[in-house]
Design a protein around this motif. Structure first.
Motif, PDB file in Angstrom:
ATOM      1  N   ASN A   1      16.823 160.738  59.992  1.00 25.70           N
ATOM      2  CA  ASN A   1      16.237 160.068  58.822  1.00 25.70           C
ATOM      3  C   ASN A   1      15.161 159.054  59.193  1.00 25.70           C
ATOM      4  OD1 ASN A   1      17.954 161.379  56.880  1.00 25.70           O
ATOM      5  ND2 ASN A   1      19.599 160.076  57.608  1.00 25.70           N
ATOM      6  N   ALA A   2      15.385 158.284  60.255  1.00 24.13           N
ATOM      7  CA  ALA A   2      14.479 157.191  60.596  1.00 24.13           C
ATOM      8  C   ALA A   2      13.401 157.575  61.602  1.00 24.13           C
ATOM      9  CB  ALA A   2      15.289 156.012  61.137  1.00 24.13           C
ATOM     10  N   GLY A   3      13.628 158.630  62.387  1.00 22.66           N
ATOM     11  CA  GLY A   3      12.633 159.029  63.385  1.00 22.66           C
ATOM     12  C   GLY A   3      12.577 158.103  64.587  1.00 22.66           C
ATOM     13  N   ARG A   4      13.652 157.355  64.840  1.00 23.77           N
ATOM     14  CA  ARG A   4      13.733 156.465  65.993  1.00 23.77           C
ATOM     15  C   ARG A   4      14.828 156.957  66.938  1.00 23.77           C
ATOM     16  NH1 ARG A   4      13.523 152.727  61.787  1.00 23.77           N
ATOM     17  NH2 ARG A   4      15.756 152.393  61.979  1.00 23.77           N
ATOM     18  N   ALA A   5      14.617 156.730  68.238  1.00 20.80           N
ATOM     19  CA  ALA A   5      15.616 157.160  69.221  1.00 20.80           C
ATOM     20  C   ALA A   5      16.873 156.315  69.077  1.00 20.80           C
ATOM     21  CB  ALA A   5      15.059 157.039  70.630  1.00 20.80           C
ATOM     22  N   ARG A   6      18.000 156.980  68.932  1.00 16.05           N
ATOM     23  CA  ARG A   6      19.291 156.295  68.951  1.00 16.05           C
ATOM     24  C   ARG A   6      19.779 156.150  70.386  1.00 16.05           C
ATOM     25  NH1 ARG A   6      23.585 158.645  64.970  1.00 16.05           N
ATOM     26  NH2 ARG A   6      22.183 159.005  63.239  1.00 16.05           N
ATOM     27  N   PHE A   7      19.371 157.094  71.238  1.00 18.37           N
ATOM     28  CA  PHE A   7      19.700 156.985  72.662  1.00 18.37           C
ATOM     29  C   PHE A   7      18.747 157.859  73.456  1.00 18.37           C
ATOM     30  CE2 PHE A   7      21.972 160.883  71.697  1.00 18.37           C
ATOM     31  CZ  PHE A   7      21.821 161.631  72.853  1.00 18.37           C
TER      32      PHE A   7
ATOM     33  N   LEU B   1      21.182 163.857  64.196  1.00 23.53           N
ATOM     34  CA  LEU B   1      20.190 163.635  65.247  1.00 23.53           C
ATOM     35  C   LEU B   1      19.355 164.881  65.478  1.00 23.53           C
ATOM     36  CD1 LEU B   1      22.479 161.884  67.903  1.00 23.53           C
ATOM     37  CD2 LEU B   1      20.800 160.764  66.431  1.00 23.53           C
ATOM     38  N   VAL B   2      18.126 164.659  65.934  1.00 23.45           N
ATOM     39  CA  VAL B   2      17.298 165.728  66.486  1.00 23.45           C
ATOM     40  C   VAL B   2      17.289 165.491  67.993  1.00 23.45           C
ATOM     41  CG1 VAL B   2      15.017 166.784  66.587  1.00 23.45           C
ATOM     42  CG2 VAL B   2      15.851 165.844  64.422  1.00 23.45           C
ATOM     43  N   PHE B   3      17.804 166.455  68.751  1.00 23.93           N
ATOM     44  CA  PHE B   3      17.853 166.342  70.205  1.00 23.93           C
ATOM     45  C   PHE B   3      16.624 167.029  70.792  1.00 23.93           C
ATOM     46  CE2 PHE B   3      22.327 166.271  68.886  1.00 23.93           C
ATOM     47  CZ  PHE B   3      22.761 165.117  69.527  1.00 23.93           C
ATOM     48  N   ALA B   4      15.972 166.363  71.763  1.00 22.22           N
ATOM     49  CA  ALA B   4      14.781 166.914  72.413  1.00 22.22           C
ATOM     50  C   ALA B   4      14.815 166.582  73.890  1.00 22.22           C
ATOM     51  CB  ALA B   4      13.507 166.337  71.783  1.00 22.22           C
ATOM     52  N   GLY B   5      14.533 167.577  74.738  1.00 22.14           N
ATOM     53  CA  GLY B   5      14.431 167.381  76.177  1.00 22.14           C
ATOM     54  C   GLY B   5      12.983 167.489  76.609  1.00 22.14           C
TER      55      GLY B   5
END
Length: 193
Positions: A157-163, A141-145
């Motif tokens: 990989n997909a560039g979609r939010a998992r959560f 994951l890439v985590f961003a606040g």
């Protein structure tokens, strides 16, 4: 031990150390590479805007700028590898892991760039919520606040939010992932597994 005089606009980001060199991103758009023992400039580069703290990884230096560019330079020989334009001022340090370079922007985009080619892999829109704190890459994951209290876990990989997770305030702090736990702050300090 020594003092290095930067340009007139100064330095507003932290220096980085790697490969026995000090890397300084200057507000006036210069990247200076210095010898740590005496502060002498050995090389450098540049961008069209203020340069954020450079990231040293895999024998390269990666640096982002408020002009919307991300650049990669091989340290041995100071060989430019690629320069990619995001088209939005970049406000974060490049996060580099698993073949991806990720950055956040002033209008709330997270961009993932291929570490080798410089090609943009994907862009994720947080709906115009500025990203100030540095990103973290871990567990796929890439985590961003964001400045509207949201934390996103974006599939690398997909560039979609998992959560997503809503905090009690702007997430302007840097994110830290350690031993399976993500730490970050809004008004409170959070630890998520």
């Amino acid at each position: 031990l020594w003092t290095y005089k930067t340009g007139d606009q100064g330095v507003r980001s932290a220096p980085s150390y790697g490969e026995n060199l000090v890397f300084v991103g200057e507000y006036g758009g210069l990247l200076s590479i210095l010898k740590p023992e005496n502060g002498k400039k050995v090389n450098g580069g540049g961008a069209g805007g203020a340069i954020n703290t450079p990231t040293i990884a895999n024998g390269n230096v990666y640096y982002s700028s408020w002009d919307g560019s991300v650049q990669a330079v091989k340290i041995n020989g100071i060989i430019p590898l690629w320069k990619t334009k995001i088209q939005d001022p970049i406000t974060t340090v490049p996060a580099v892991k698993n073949g991806v370079v990720a950055v956040g922007t002033v209008r709330g985009f997270v961009a993932a760039i291929d570490e080798k080619s410089g090609d943009i892999l994907w862009n994720f829109d947080t709906n115009n919520s500025g990203i100030v704190g540095n990103l973290e890459i871990a567990d796929g994951l890439v985590f961003a606040g964001t400045s509207d209290h949201m934390l996103y876990g974006i599939d690398i990989n997909a560039g979609r939010a998992r959560f997503d997770f809503q905090a009690d305030g702007d997430i302007n702090s840097n994110l830290l992932f350690y031993d399976g736990t993500l730490y970050f702050a809004g008004r409170s300090l959070y630890a998520l597994q």
